[in-house]
Write a protein that holds these residues in place. Structure first.
Motif, PDB file in Angstrom:
ATOM      1  N   ILE A 215      26.291  49.264  41.126  1.00 54.06           N
ATOM      2  CA  ILE A 215      26.890  50.428  41.776  1.00 54.06           C
ATOM      3  C   ILE A 215      28.304  50.118  42.246  1.00 54.06           C
ATOM      4  O   ILE A 215      29.229  50.927  42.065  1.00 54.06           O
ATOM      5  N   ALA A 216      28.496  48.930  42.830  1.00 54.94           N
ATOM      6  CA  ALA A 216      29.836  48.538  43.272  1.00 54.94           C
ATOM      7  C   ALA A 216      30.802  48.452  42.100  1.00 54.94           C
ATOM      8  O   ALA A 216      31.979  48.818  42.218  1.00 54.94           O
ATOM      9  N   LEU A 217      30.324  47.996  40.955  1.00 51.67           N
ATOM     10  CA  LEU A 217      31.178  47.900  39.768  1.00 51.67           C
ATOM     11  C   LEU A 217      31.676  49.269  39.330  1.00 51.67           C
ATOM     12  O   LEU A 217      32.835  49.436  38.953  1.00 51.67           O
ATOM     13  N   PHE A 218      30.818  50.274  39.401  1.00 51.07           N
ATOM     14  CA  PHE A 218      31.163  51.601  38.908  1.00 51.07           C
ATOM     15  C   PHE A 218      31.995  52.411  39.900  1.00 51.07           C
ATOM     16  O   PHE A 218      32.876  53.174  39.483  1.00 51.07           O
ATOM     17  N   VAL A 219      31.713  52.294  41.191  1.00 54.40           N
ATOM     18  CA  VAL A 219      32.353  53.203  42.148  1.00 54.40           C
ATOM     19  C   VAL A 219      33.469  52.555  42.962  1.00 54.40           C
ATOM     20  O   VAL A 219      34.160  53.261  43.703  1.00 54.40           O
ATOM     21  N   SER A 220      33.666  51.256  42.838  1.00 54.92           N
ATOM     22  CA  SER A 220      34.731  50.613  43.606  1.00 54.92           C
ATOM     23  C   SER A 220      36.060  50.723  42.872  1.00 54.92           C
ATOM     24  O   SER A 220      36.105  50.896  41.643  1.00 54.92           O
ATOM     25  N   SER A 221      37.135  50.621  43.632  1.00 51.81           N
ATOM     26  CA  SER A 221      38.478  50.580  43.059  1.00 51.81           C
ATOM     27  C   SER A 221      38.983  49.148  43.118  1.00 51.81           C
ATOM     28  O   SER A 221      38.304  48.250  43.604  1.00 51.81           O
ATOM     29  N   ARG A 222      40.189  48.940  42.655  1.00 53.53           N
ATOM     30  CA  ARG A 222      40.742  47.588  42.649  1.00 53.53           C
ATOM     31  C   ARG A 222      40.890  47.042  44.070  1.00 53.53           C
ATOM     32  O   ARG A 222      40.718  45.851  44.308  1.00 53.53           O
ATOM     33  N   SER A 223      41.199  47.921  45.014  1.00 50.74           N
ATOM     34  CA  SER A 223      41.419  47.476  46.395  1.00 50.74           C
ATOM     35  C   SER A 223      40.120  47.339  47.183  1.00 50.74           C
ATOM     36  O   SER A 223      40.118  46.742  48.258  1.00 50.74           O
ATOM     37  N   THR A 224      39.019  47.893  46.675  1.00 49.68           N
ATOM     38  CA  THR A 224      37.756  47.853  47.421  1.00 49.68           C
ATOM     39  C   THR A 224      36.662  47.080  46.691  1.00 49.68           C
ATOM     40  O   THR A 224      35.504  47.124  47.123  1.00 49.68           O
ATOM     41  N   GLN A 225      36.988  46.394  45.613  1.00 52.74           N
ATOM     42  CA  GLN A 225      35.940  45.694  44.875  1.00 52.74           C
ATOM     43  C   GLN A 225      35.328  44.590  45.722  1.00 52.74           C
ATOM     44  O   GLN A 225      36.002  43.921  46.497  1.00 52.74           O
ATOM     45  N   THR A 226      34.030  44.421  45.577  1.00 47.18           N
ATOM     46  CA  THR A 226      33.284  43.450  46.363  1.00 47.18           C
ATOM     47  C   THR A 226      33.210  42.113  45.638  1.00 47.18           C
ATOM     48  O   THR A 226      33.617  41.997  44.467  1.00 47.18           O
ATOM     49  N   LEU A 227      32.664  41.113  46.321  1.00 44.77           N
ATOM     50  CA  LEU A 227      32.601  39.774  45.733  1.00 44.77           C
ATOM     51  C   LEU A 227      31.807  39.725  44.424  1.00 44.77           C
ATOM     52  O   LEU A 227      32.261  39.094  43.463  1.00 44.77           O
ATOM     53  N   PRO A 228      30.606  40.330  44.343  1.00 42.08           N
ATOM     54  CA  PRO A 228      29.890  40.280  43.063  1.00 42.08           C
ATOM     55  C   PRO A 228      30.698  40.861  41.905  1.00 42.08           C
ATOM     56  O   PRO A 228      30.635  40.344  40.785  1.00 42.08           O
ATOM     57  N   VAL A 229      31.464  41.916  42.160  1.00 44.02           N
ATOM     58  CA  VAL A 229      32.282  42.524  41.110  1.00 44.02           C
ATOM     59  C   VAL A 229      33.395  41.572  40.692  1.00 44.02           C
ATOM     60  O   VAL A 229      33.646  41.378  39.490  1.00 44.02           O
ATOM     61  N   LEU A 230      34.071  40.970  41.661  1.00 48.37           N
ATOM     62  CA  LEU A 230      35.152  40.042  41.345  1.00 48.37           C
ATOM     63  C   LEU A 230      34.615  38.794  40.650  1.00 48.37           C
ATOM     64  O   LEU A 230      35.255  38.252  39.733  1.00 48.37           O
ATOM     65  N   GLU A 231      33.439  38.320  41.072  1.00 51.70           N
ATOM     66  CA  GLU A 231      32.821  37.169  40.406  1.00 51.70           C
ATOM     67  C   GLU A 231      32.528  37.488  38.947  1.00 51.70           C
ATOM     68  O   GLU A 231      32.758  36.658  38.064  1.00 51.70           O
ATOM     69  N   TRP A 232      31.994  38.672  38.703  1.00 47.47           N
ATOM     70  CA  TRP A 232      31.699  39.069  37.328  1.00 47.47           C
ATOM     71  C   TRP A 232      32.976  39.110  36.496  1.00 47.47           C
ATOM     72  O   TRP A 232      33.002  38.624  35.356  1.00 47.47           O
ATOM     73  N   SER A 233      34.049  39.650  37.050  1.00 44.75           N
ATOM     74  CA  SER A 233      35.322  39.707  36.327  1.00 44.75           C
ATOM     75  C   SER A 233      35.849  38.313  36.040  1.00 44.75           C
ATOM     76  O   SER A 233      36.370  38.044  34.953  1.00 44.75           O
TER      77      SER A 233
END
Length: 274
Positions: A215-233
């Motif tokens: 959910i964080a991956l789909f609805v977050s923006s570049r400025s609000t991305q969470t740690l799991p999203v950044l780790e995946w990237s």
């Protein structure tokens, strides 16, 4: 007699060995993550040849790693917001459903509240993305908090329902007979009996939010991305010890959330609620 005693002793030893093996199996990934975060080189190796805090220093001080610090802050903000909102809504729902008479209406409401559980997260994430984009709710923490609340409310609701089943409702009725309002009766007679369960539910909601990814991956923006999203990237491009560092910090954050709750309510009481 001796044979029976021997079988019991062998059974006890076997149980303990199995328990420790399972415990070690669960902890092994944590040991690997923490160990690789202490590597002095950019290469991931287990066990590391030597121990260094180089990557932790880089995380906290290096300006080039600022995105990791921002993502860590974002995860904390979202987790706190999710815990507060999900706990308030889930507890209110559980208390309200209990007031409904037994029958189809109560079962229907309960079914609606827990429907996110069997729904695939990818479906929820896509639906939330379309909905939030349509109403213009983007570029903020709110859509992530709302999305995480949606998937954590069922857990809060189920846990609170279990706690409410053990409440002595005569105390609430006594408070009402003495002139207390519904809110006063709830606050003074019910809340003291369920606060440990509510705290446990809030803890679970916060932990689920900290580690939620889709959910964080789909609805977050570049400025609000969470740690799991950044780790995946980051893992899509190159595996480096910084991913292990932030994973270790997430583990520490989880423990930091758990310790105050355990100190206030006691581990045995929380274990019963969980």
């Amino acid at each position: 007699m001796n044979g029976e005693r021997l079988r019991r002793r062998l059974g006890t030893v076997g149980f303990r060995v199995t328990t420790w093996l399972l415990f070690g199996f669960v902890l092994l990934p944590v040991v690997v993550v923490v160990s690789t975060s202490l590597s002095p080189t950019p290469d991931i190796a287990f066990p590391p040849e030597s121990v260094s805090l180089r990557w932790y220093e880089s995380f906290f001080l290096d300006e080039s790693q600022r995105q990791w610090r921002v993502a860590f802050r974002n995860s904390g903000i979202v987790a706190v917001g999710t815990a507060l909102l999900a706990t308030a809504l889930g507890t209110t729902a559980a208390y309200g459903v209990r007031e409904l008479p037994e029958g189809r209406v109560r079962r229907l409401v309960t079914g609606l509240l827990v429907i996110p559980l069997p729904t695939p997260l990818i479906v929820l994430a896509l639906a939330l993305t379309v909905y939030f984009t349509r109403i213009g709710l983007t570029q903020s923490y709110l859509p992530i908090v709302l999305g995480h609340t949606l998937v954590t409310i069922p857990f809060v609701y189920v846990m609170t329902r279990a706690v409410l089943a053990r409440v002595d409702w005569q105390t609430r009725e006594a408070a009402r007979d003495l002139g207390a309002s519904r809110w006063q009766a709830f606050r003074e007679a019910v809340v003291p009996q369920i606060r440990s369960g509510v705290a446990a539910a809030a803890f679970v909601a916060a932990i689920l939010s900290l580690h939620e990814f889709l959910i964080a991956l789909f609805v977050s923006s570049r400025s609000t991305q969470t740690l799991p999203v950044l780790e995946w990237s980051a893992l899509r491009n190159f595996v480096d010890p910084m991913v292990s560092v932030v994973s270790t910090l997430l583990i520490v954050a989880t423990l930091a959330l758990a310790v105050p709750v355990v100190l206030v309510f006691g581990i045995e009481r929380l274990a019963r609620e969980l």
